[in-house]
Motif scaffolding. Structure first.
Motif, PDB file in Angstrom:
ATOM      1  N   ARG A 154       0.926  -1.107   0.197  1.00  0.00           N
ATOM      2  CA  ARG A 154      -0.075   0.136  -0.052  1.00  0.00           C
ATOM      3  C   ARG A 154       0.531   1.166   0.149  1.00  0.00           C
ATOM      4  O   ARG A 154       0.489   2.294  -0.919  1.00  0.00           O
ATOM      5  N   VAL A 155       1.714   1.283   0.916  1.00  0.00           N
ATOM      6  CA  VAL A 155       2.402   2.355   0.990  1.00  0.00           C
ATOM      7  C   VAL A 155       3.581   2.724  -0.295  1.00  0.00           C
ATOM      8  O   VAL A 155       3.563   3.817  -0.897  1.00  0.00           O
ATOM      9  N   ASN A 156       4.286   1.863  -0.822  1.00  0.00           N
ATOM     10  CA  ASN A 156       4.813   1.856  -2.189  1.00  0.00           C
ATOM     11  C   ASN A 156       4.306   2.276  -3.252  1.00  0.00           C
ATOM     12  O   ASN A 156       4.734   2.883  -4.207  1.00  0.00           O
ATOM     13  N   PHE A 157       2.731   2.025  -3.186  1.00  0.00           N
ATOM     14  CA  PHE A 157       2.025   2.428  -4.460  1.00  0.00           C
ATOM     15  C   PHE A 157       1.502   3.769  -4.405  1.00  0.00           C
ATOM     16  O   PHE A 157       0.858   4.294  -5.191  1.00  0.00           O
ATOM     17  N   THR A 158       1.759   4.272  -3.200  1.00  0.00           N
ATOM     18  CA  THR A 158       0.996   5.724  -3.028  1.00  0.00           C
ATOM     19  C   THR A 158       2.104   6.760  -4.028  1.00  0.00           C
ATOM     20  O   THR A 158       3.186   6.920  -3.784  1.00  0.00           O
ATOM     21  N   GLY A 159       1.097   7.271  -4.793  1.00  0.00           N
ATOM     22  CA  GLY A 159       1.755   8.475  -5.633  1.00  0.00           C
ATOM     23  C   GLY A 159       2.622   8.090  -6.812  1.00  0.00           C
ATOM     24  O   GLY A 159       3.289   8.967  -7.450  1.00  0.00           O
ATOM     25  N   CYS A 160       2.893   6.529  -7.130  1.00  0.00           N
ATOM     26  CA  CYS A 160       3.462   5.926  -8.243  1.00  0.00           C
ATOM     27  C   CYS A 160       2.420   5.953  -9.535  1.00  0.00           C
ATOM     28  O   CYS A 160       1.549   5.549  -9.322  1.00  0.00           O
ATOM     29  N   ASP A 161       3.272   6.060 -10.476  1.00  0.00           N
ATOM     30  CA  ASP A 161       2.487   5.862 -11.753  1.00  0.00           C
ATOM     31  C   ASP A 161       2.548   4.168 -11.927  1.00  0.00           C
ATOM     32  O   ASP A 161       3.032   3.713 -11.118  1.00  0.00           O
ATOM     33  N   VAL A 162       1.720   3.912 -12.940  1.00  0.00           N
ATOM     34  CA  VAL A 162       1.321   2.586 -13.308  1.00  0.00           C
ATOM     35  C   VAL A 162       2.729   1.724 -13.726  1.00  0.00           C
ATOM     36  O   VAL A 162       3.073   0.565 -13.171  1.00  0.00           O
ATOM     37  N   ALA A 163       3.684   2.483 -14.500  1.00  0.00           N
ATOM     38  CA  ALA A 163       5.026   1.534 -14.800  1.00  0.00           C
ATOM     39  C   ALA A 163       5.666   1.354 -13.550  1.00  0.00           C
ATOM     40  O   ALA A 163       6.182   0.324 -13.531  1.00  0.00           O
ATOM     41  N   THR A 164       5.867   2.270 -12.605  1.00  0.00           N
ATOM     42  CA  THR A 164       6.512   2.058 -11.320  1.00  0.00           C
ATOM     43  C   THR A 164       5.885   1.049 -10.556  1.00  0.00           C
ATOM     44  O   THR A 164       6.759   0.188  -9.964  1.00  0.00           O
ATOM     45  N   ARG A 165       4.613   1.090 -10.498  1.00  0.00           N
ATOM     46  CA  ARG A 165       3.933  -0.070  -9.734  1.00  0.00           C
ATOM     47  C   ARG A 165       4.028  -1.326 -10.222  1.00  0.00           C
ATOM     48  O   ARG A 165       4.447  -2.427  -9.449  1.00  0.00           O
ATOM     49  N   LEU A 166       4.024  -1.622 -11.617  1.00  0.00           N
ATOM     50  CA  LEU A 166       4.338  -2.787 -12.174  1.00  0.00           C
ATOM     51  C   LEU A 166       5.804  -3.504 -11.910  1.00  0.00           C
ATOM     52  O   LEU A 166       5.948  -4.558 -11.682  1.00  0.00           O
ATOM     53  N   ALA A 167       6.663  -2.553 -12.141  1.00  0.00           N
ATOM     54  CA  ALA A 167       8.050  -2.572 -11.782  1.00  0.00           C
ATOM     55  C   ALA A 167       8.359  -3.221 -10.360  1.00  0.00           C
ATOM     56  O   ALA A 167       9.138  -4.390 -10.317  1.00  0.00           O
ATOM     57  N   ARG A 168       7.771  -2.656  -9.429  1.00  0.00           N
ATOM     58  CA  ARG A 168       7.737  -3.114  -8.011  1.00  0.00           C
ATOM     59  C   ARG A 168       7.177  -4.396  -7.873  1.00  0.00           C
ATOM     60  O   ARG A 168       7.642  -5.283  -7.235  1.00  0.00           O
ATOM     61  N   VAL A 169       6.012  -4.743  -8.359  1.00  0.00           N
ATOM     62  CA  VAL A 169       5.548  -5.809  -8.423  1.00  0.00           C
ATOM     63  C   VAL A 169       6.192  -6.999  -8.998  1.00  0.00           C
ATOM     64  O   VAL A 169       6.499  -8.120  -8.537  1.00  0.00           O
ATOM     65  N   LEU A 170       6.684  -6.830 -10.251  1.00  0.00           N
ATOM     66  CA  LEU A 170       7.546  -7.861 -10.818  1.00  0.00           C
ATOM     67  C   LEU A 170       8.929  -8.025 -10.273  1.00  0.00           C
ATOM     68  O   LEU A 170       9.273  -9.169 -10.001  1.00  0.00           O
ATOM     69  N   HIS A 171       9.335  -7.059  -9.526  1.00  0.00           N
ATOM     70  CA  HIS A 171      10.555  -7.069  -8.927  1.00  0.00           C
ATOM     71  C   HIS A 171      10.552  -7.938  -7.580  1.00  0.00           C
ATOM     72  O   HIS A 171      11.174  -8.952  -7.366  1.00  0.00           O
ATOM     73  N   HIS A 172       9.245  -7.869  -6.878  1.00  0.00           N
ATOM     74  CA  HIS A 172       8.836  -8.500  -5.677  1.00  0.00           C
ATOM     75  C   HIS A 172       8.761 -10.098  -6.105  1.00  0.00           C
ATOM     76  O   HIS A 172       9.217 -10.929  -5.393  1.00  0.00           O
ATOM     77  N   LEU A 173       7.954 -10.451  -7.010  1.00  0.00           N
ATOM     78  CA  LEU A 173       7.782 -11.708  -7.320  1.00  0.00           C
ATOM     79  C   LEU A 173       9.130 -12.346  -8.046  1.00  0.00           C
ATOM     80  O   LEU A 173       9.273 -13.540  -7.377  1.00  0.00           O
ATOM     81  N   ALA A 174       9.899 -11.619  -8.420  1.00  0.00           N
ATOM     82  CA  ALA A 174      10.997 -12.355  -9.002  1.00  0.00           C
ATOM     83  C   ALA A 174      11.998 -12.530  -7.851  1.00  0.00           C
ATOM     84  O   ALA A 174      12.599 -13.558  -7.543  1.00  0.00           O
ATOM     85  N   MET A 175      12.229 -11.550  -6.918  1.00  0.00           N
ATOM     86  CA  MET A 175      13.013 -11.611  -5.810  1.00  0.00           C
ATOM     87  C   MET A 175      12.526 -12.762  -4.665  1.00  0.00           C
ATOM     88  O   MET A 175      13.341 -13.414  -4.135  1.00  0.00           O
ATOM     89  N   THR A 176      11.133 -12.597  -4.512  1.00  0.00           N
ATOM     90  CA  THR A 176      10.651 -13.764  -3.701  1.00  0.00           C
ATOM     91  C   THR A 176      10.415 -15.235  -4.097  1.00  0.00           C
ATOM     92  O   THR A 176      10.776 -16.181  -3.364  1.00  0.00           O
TER      93      THR A 176
END
Length: 243
Positions: A154-176
């Motif tokens: 929730r915090v990381n997505f506040t104020g982020c554009d869609v491209a940044t949110r998608l990159a964060r989701v994919l990075h989390h899935l890849a690292m985890t």
């Protein structure tokens, strides 16, 4: 019970004892003896792809300790859509909330491919928590980790554009959950672009556009129901994780 034989994988796969669970998962954080004490009362179960294991609002209270495979947790939105809430893989615990508070299921859990798990009754699960402080501590840490991830999401997505949110989701899935390959990682479970959109909290067309940007950067490549991270450093930069 011969636990090595009971935990044997389907034909064509490596023996269970050779598989590595993610360190952040419940089983990955326990030693062999503690793992065996935790799952010993359970029944070994194998499930095919696309099998609903738990259904939102049902009043069931068993717990699944995932040994191998991937499941997704979804919730029904007010307009009748299925929103992807989380993914869980081998090493993770599923269904513990209902076992602890006896309330109806908070999400529907569906297999994303063949899954092997230990199924424990609520009574056996709680008995292990009472009898084994190490198991209880590991389960508590697992629950806290899920809550922390949800809060960070929730915090990381506040104020982020869609491209940044998608990159964060994919990075989390890849690292985890990803399997590292050179500079990148492979996410070895099927994920659709509508599911990515729900994880990002964005409209599907916006996710399509963001994926095109990430592909153009050389960070990811996509196929039918699949995403591969080609360069984790590029994806990390696109997610602005150093800000």
């Amino acid at each position: 019970m011969d636990t090595k034989r009971a935990a044997r994988a389907p034909a064509g796969r490596r023996p269970r004892q050779e598989w590595a669970w993610p360190p952040a998962s419940l089983l990955g954080g326990l030693g062999p003896d503690a793992r065996e004490r935790l799952w010993e009362p359970g029944v070994l179960a194998r499930y095919p792809a696309d099998r609903v294991l738990m259904r939102e609002a049902d009043e069931t209270d068993f717990v699944l300790i995932l040994l191998d495979g991937v499941v997704k947790a979804t919730g029904r939105t007010e307009d009748g859509r299925d929103a992807l809430l989380a993914v869980r893989m081998g090493g993770d615990l599923v269904g513990e909330f209902a076992a602890v508070d006896t309330r109806p299921r908070s999400a529907t859990v569906t297999t994303c491919g063949p899954v092997m798990a230990r199924r424990l009754t609520r009574a056996d699960f709680l008995d292990r928590m009472r009898r084994d402080p190490r198991a209880s501590d590991a389960v508590n840490r697992s629950i806290v980790a899920k809550l922390r991830t949800a809060n960070a999401h929730r915090v990381n997505f506040t104020g982020c554009d869609v491209a940044t949110r998608l990159a964060r989701v994919l990075h989390h899935l890849a690292m985890t959950y990803g399997e590292r390959t050179g500079a990148g990682a492979v996410i070895r479970w099927p994920i659709t672009q509508p599911e990515l959109a729900t994880l990002c909290g964005a409209a599907e067309p916006s996710v399509h556009k963001a994926l095109r940007r990430l592909r153009a950067l050389g960070a990811v490549s996509t196929g039918y129901r699949s995403v591969r991270v080609d360069d984790l450093s590029l994806l990390h930069a696109a997610a602005h994780l150093d800000m």
